[in-house]
Design a protein around this motif. Structure first.
Motif, PDB file in Angstrom:
ATOM      1  N   VAL A   1       1.446  -0.824   0.178  1.00 43.91           N
ATOM      2  CA  VAL A   1      -0.044   0.384  -0.271  1.00 43.91           C
ATOM      3  C   VAL A   1       0.760   1.154   0.087  1.00 43.91           C
ATOM      4  O   VAL A   1       0.562   2.247  -0.547  1.00 43.91           O
TER       5      VAL A   1
ATOM      6  N   GLY B   1       4.461  -3.848  -5.354  1.00 44.39           N
ATOM      7  CA  GLY B   1       3.479  -4.908  -5.684  1.00 44.39           C
ATOM      8  C   GLY B   1       3.825  -5.379  -7.115  1.00 44.39           C
ATOM      9  O   GLY B   1       2.874  -6.047  -7.584  1.00 44.39           O
TER      10      GLY B   1
ATOM     11  N   ALA C   1      -4.863  -2.261   0.332  1.00 45.65           N
ATOM     12  CA  ALA C   1      -3.864  -3.729  -0.077  1.00 45.65           C
ATOM     13  C   ALA C   1      -4.913  -4.190   0.786  1.00 45.65           C
ATOM     14  O   ALA C   1      -4.795  -4.277   2.451  1.00 45.65           O
TER      15      ALA C   1
ATOM     16  N   ARG D   1      -3.238  -5.410  -4.050  1.00 50.38           N
ATOM     17  CA  ARG D   1      -3.888  -4.100  -4.149  1.00 50.38           C
ATOM     18  C   ARG D   1      -5.306  -3.542  -4.293  1.00 50.38           C
ATOM     19  O   ARG D   1      -4.655  -4.439  -5.558  1.00 50.38           O
TER      20      ARG D   1
END
Lengths: 338, 697
Positions: free
Chosen positions: A180, A199, A265, A275
């Motif tokens: 996040v 991510g 997330a 996410r």
């Protein structure tokens, strides 16, 4: 359990060369996951390469106002860092929600995101598992699915006998917070150094459930960079579990709320830290009302697939994750900032 | 009636005599026994739930440097007795449950033994298995009797007629999960077979009874008791799982006998314990309650369905407490078992009373709700004057007193209304009764000797961490009328006189009784000024055993539960217990026992869940990462109190036993509190957040 060679190279470059040179060599960080898997016969490396003393154990300020965290920083140290606690409460909270004090003293920032996905059948070598023994099938489908995925599972799945099926979840709390925070991962490999968005580090099982991340063999995480959060941003981590401490998440939520932006997330719902980009898009620019958050989560969870199984399956995760997101965002938007 | 000992040391808050050694780490547990040149054993377990071994290839294991011996059914010694099929290890090719022992490797190191065990290749002819308990299982049968010698079924009056005509009824089905014993110290043994000596077999074993363990080993291996010594000074928890030996003890004995002169160590891994260390059967409890408008029970029926293994019957006496807890003119209890392809169930803290105080105590709460009567009051209205099962008067029964004192301490009268909310939490309160029978075993002997100005007592008792090292000297000191410091009690070795198992909360009652007899005889024989070496033995005095009263400890537990309105997370900030358990010998160790039992009850309420995977015939949750037990963060304000109870019928100490009562009723109190907080009646344990989620705002 099988015997292995133990190497303690002089520096990071030698460590990378050593692992890259052998297909069944692995890096050892804190060992909180690898050692268990060694004992259970799940991990069967020929060589274990200890990098714990090689990578940085420093947390340093970066020019853009963020932080660089050396891979050997322990979870305990990171959680206790004043800058982390003040600027990234979501990360400090996620770290402290994970495992126990003893484990956090060992676990490292470089190693923790690379722990394997969790599944009771993965850790039991007497049962079929596509992740452990490709093509043998997935024992979790129709089995004990309480801690298993509801997102990122192929619509044609789950099929217990399919050779690629895997419905395990990634267990790291810290990784959900790093997802996040739009962290960047510094990686050193046999081909040199590279940087990737956190991510993009983890992957869905797809056509190869044996791989939890996109790292190539021999690639080592050397540091994690945190960009600064927008001014006035507030963040929190909420973990929902079956007991008050020392349990993996049923679901967890990492949330950042800033002016005109909500970042979310989710943990405990997928093969990777999830996410919630669809929900974020729905919320972008609009008022962050409870109704709006609920609607955004409905959109996010459109493709969610509850897994039936013994002990009632895991369908409860779908309402639970929405309820947890709503409560977390409500807390972040209603409290008076400190 | 017994003249109770004048309490001087008894009743005093006394520090554990073994505490310092344990805190300093100098107390040696079975696997740590210092021996010369030990070897290490690691079991091989079956990976099918039913079938036959068609081939077993040990060559890869034997080829490893440092492997000393690999035993399978093809080369293991033939046992003298295979009557107990749990103990008949490596005697044939049949597999009766997944996780059964099919081999053992002994090697120079534990790591090597483990590696070699992994290298043993076993081929099976797998057969269809049935490992799933169902309420309508076609093979349910009535055992001849249930655990502790209780009758399988009981009946009085006409339950059906009473239910048909009663003003208010509750007819519901409840269930408890499969619970796995996981004492901190796993089942472990150091075994030495040295045929050249007078006592060729020595077993340093983690056990709840050195003499019962020896008797079992002698039977299985055809050995004279004089030729076997079992030693166990310290136990890191047993909870019944070490009350009777399990297959691991026979396996390590066999391994040691294959390596004469070489000590062999075997400690089960946590995962192995889930198949080999005894577990509590899941139970299905069909309950019928019928009452008049005032809440007086007219009928009480409990029909229990539970499981056992195909190779050995264990019938948990789940309906036993329903037979004596409350007054009712019409009553029925039954037990039906399914014998499945599963590991062998056995004792776990309060067998019978623990699951048996769940369904009925929740049903009582449901009845109270339907009647609009306070659940504390409902229990008081159904207080029986004599034991409903036997018609005998109670030796002492203070359930009502426990309920009232507990209600007072807890603030029951001022409790918040149903569905009360404080911030993000719904708050509920619940109550349930506790009970455990007061037992004393028939046989135990103690010796007391005057030695260097002190009194040395010896008895082969076991301290599971419960406090026997400490309370037995307290009892002996009072029985001899000397200072506590002048008494030493030695336990945990078959070289000392025979002692009964530390089970059924009977240890202190039984061993203490033997010590009192020995002390009394010592004084009558040698007077107040004995000479060095003066010695007597005393046996538990069966003649004085009271047969005219029904003896139980009673209690009441009160729980405050908080349920998060967003997530359904459950917290128990307060858990209070009040017990009437006779005279408390040592408040310090007693408190640990009682809050330990209550914590285990809390664990049963919210966390412990052996999730059975019937597809493969094993618990999916078979380590402590997945099989959750309550941790410190789950325990809030937990309090155990006791009444000053005088019972002249139970034994010379006036003690009733406190090891097990704490776990009884706790889960029901929690479930009842969850109902008051959320309106959800969870009848199947454990209570987890998914079961209340749908009812939350």
């Amino acid at each position: 359990m099988k015997p292995f060679a133990f190497a303690r190279p002089a520096d990071v470059a030698e460590a990378v060369r050593t692992v890259a040179a052998e297909p069944d060599a692995v890096f050892l960080g804190g060992g909180t996951n690898l050692v268990d898997l060694l004992k259970l016969g799940v991990a069967r490396p020929d060589r274990v390469v200890d990098v714990r003393r090689l990578t940085s154990r420093e947390i340093t300020d970066t020019a853009d106002g963020g932080l660089r965290i050396g891979a050997a920083v322990t979870n305990s140290e990171l959680a206790a860092d004043r800058r982390v606690r003040e600027r990234y409460p979501v990360l400090a909270q996620a770290l402290l929600a994970g495992a126990t004090g003893q484990l956090r003293n060992l676990a490292t920032v470089g190693g923790n995101p690379l722990q394997r996905t969790r599944c009771v059948y993965f850790t039991d070598v007497s049962t079929p598992c596509n992740k452990r023994e490709p093509g043998t099938g997935c024992s979790a489908v129709g089995g004990y699915t309480r801690y298993h995925a509801v997102l990122g599972v192929d619509a044609a799945l789950p099929d217990a006998s399919a050779p690629k099926t895997c419905i395990a979840t990634h267990p790291s709390d810290m990784a959900v917070a790093l997802a996040v925070l739009d962290a960047q991962v510094q990686v050193l490999g046999p081909g040199g150094a590279r940087t990737m968005p956190f991510g993009e580090l983890h992957r869905l099982p797809g056509d190869d459930p044996t791989r939890d991340t996109v790292l190539e063999h021999g690639e080592l995480i050397t540091a994690v960079d945190l960009p600064p959060l927008p001014a006035g941003a507030r963040s929190a981590y909420r973990k929902v579990r079956d007991r008050a401490s020392y349990a993996f998440a049923l679901v967890s939520v990492a949330a950042v709320v800033a002016d005109g932006e909500v970042r979310l997330a989710l943990g405990g719902v997928a093969h990777k830290p999830w996410r919630a980009t669809r929900a974020e898009e729905v919320l972008a620019g609009g008022p962050v009302t409870e109704h709006a958050v609920r609607h955004a989560m409905d959109v996010e969870l459109t493709a969610a697939q509850p897994q039936p199984g013994i002990d009632g399956g895991n369908g409860f995760k779908i309402p639970l994750v929405t309820r947890t997101v709503v409560a977390t965002v409500r807390d972040l938007t209603s409290e008076v900032p400190a | 009636m017994t003249e109770l000992l004048e309490p001087r040391a008894i009743g005093r808050d006394t520090v554990r005599r073994d505490g310092e050694a344990k805190v300093r780490g100098t107390a040696t547990y079975a696997i740590e026994t210092p021996v010369e040149h030990p070897a290490y054993a690691h079991p091989v377990q079956a990976t099918v739930a039913r079938g036959r071994i068609t081939a077993i290839d040990t060559s890869a294991a034997e080829a490893l440097d440092g492997v000393l011996v690999v035993l399978t059914h093809e080369n293991a010694e033939r046992l003298a007795s295979t009557d107990d099929r749990e103990f008949a290890v490596l005697q044939g090719d049949e597999v009766a449950f997944r996780g059964q022992l099919v081999g053992v490797v002994v090697a120079e190191t534990s790591e090597l033994a483990r590696q070699a065990a992994d290298a043993v290749r076993v081929t099976y002819a797998e057969q269809p298995h049935d490992s799933e308990l169902r309420v309508d299982h076609p093979d349910l049968y009535a055992p001849e009797q249930v655990n502790a010698g209780h009758p399988t079924d009981t009946a009085e009056g006409d339950v059906a007629a009473a239910v048909a005509t009663a003003a208010v009824t509750v007819e519901e089905t409840y269930s408890t999960a499969m619970y796995f014993n996981n004492p901190l110290e796993p089942h472990a043994t150091t075994a030495l077979w040295d045929p050249a000596t007078d006592v060729p077999l020595t077993l340093w074993d983690s056990t709840q009874g050195v003499h019962p363990a020896r008797a079992a080993v002698c039977e299985v291996f055809g050995l004279e008791e004089e030729r076997v010594r079992v030693v166990c000074p310290f136990v890191g928890g047993g909870f019944g799982s070490k009350g009777t030996p399990h297959a691991n003890l026979m396996l390590v004995t066999m391994a040691a006998r294959a390596l004469p002169g070489r000590p062999v160590k075997l400690a089960l891994t946590r995962q192995q314990m889930f198949a080999l260390s005894a577990y509590r059967t899941p139970t299905i409890q069909k309950i019928q309650l019928a009452a008049d408008r005032t809440g007086r029970l007219q009928a009480l029926a409990l029909d229990v369905v539970e499981q056992t293994s195909r190779i050995k019957e264990f019938a948990e006496q789940t309906a036993a407490p329903a037979r004596m807890m409350y007054a009712s003119p019409n009553r029925r209890t039954t037990h039906r078992l399914a014998a499945l392809d599963v590991p062998v169930p056995s004792w776990m803290r309060a067998p019978g009373e623990c699951p048996g105080m769940f369904g009925p105590e929740v049903a009582m709460d449901e009845l109270a709700e339907r009647l609009g009567v306070d659940p504390v009051e409902l229990r008081i209205r159904n207080e029986p004057e004599v034991d409903p099962e036997t018609g005998k008067p109670w030796s002492s029964r203070n359930l009502v007193h426990c309920l009232r004192e507990g209600a007072e301490r807890f603030g029951w009268a001022e409790r918040p209304p149903a569905g009360h909310r404080e911030g993000a939490w719904l708050v509920g309160t619940g109550v349930a009764s506790s009970v455990y029978p007061t037992m004393r075993q028939a046989k135990s002997t103690a010796t007391i000797r005057f030695e260097d100005g002190r009194y040395v007592a010896e008895i082969g008792a076991a301290d599971l961490g419960t406090g026997a090292w400490t309370v037995l000297p307290q009892i002996t000191a009072d029985a001899l009328d000397v200072d506590l410091d002048d008494v030493e009690v030695r336990i945990g070795d078959t070289r000392y006189p025979v002692a009964s198992v530390a089970g059924g909360s009977s240890g202190t009652n039984t061993w203490g009784s033997a010590l009192v007899v020995a002390a009394t005889e010592f004084r009558s024989k040698f007077g107040g000024s004995p000479a060095d070496g003066d010695e007597v033995s005393g046996d538990v005095d069966q003649a004085s055993k009271d047969e005219d009263h029904s003896a139980y400890a009673f209690g009441a537990q009160f729980a405050e539960v908080r349920v998060n309105v967003a997530t359904g997370e459950l917290r128990v900030p307060r858990l209070y217990g009040v017990f009437g358990a006779g005279r408390i010998v040592n408040p310090r160790t007693a408190r640990s026992q009682l809050i330990g039992g209550m914590t285990m009850g809390l664990s049963m309420a919210l966390h412990e869940n052996g999730v059975w995977d019937p597809r493969i015939g094993q618990a999916a949750t078979h380590d402590l990462a997945e099989y959750h037990v309550t941790v410190n963060a789950d325990v809030g304000d937990i309090q155990a109190h006791w009444l000053d109870e005088h019972d002249p019928y139970v034994n010379a100490m006036g003690s009733k036993g406190i090891g097990e009562i704490g776990i009884t009723g706790t889960a029901a109190a929690v479930v009842n509190a969850v109902h008051r907080a959320t309106g959800v009646r969870v009848r199947d344990l454990p209570v987890t957040l998914d079961k209340v989620l749908a009812a939350l705002p």
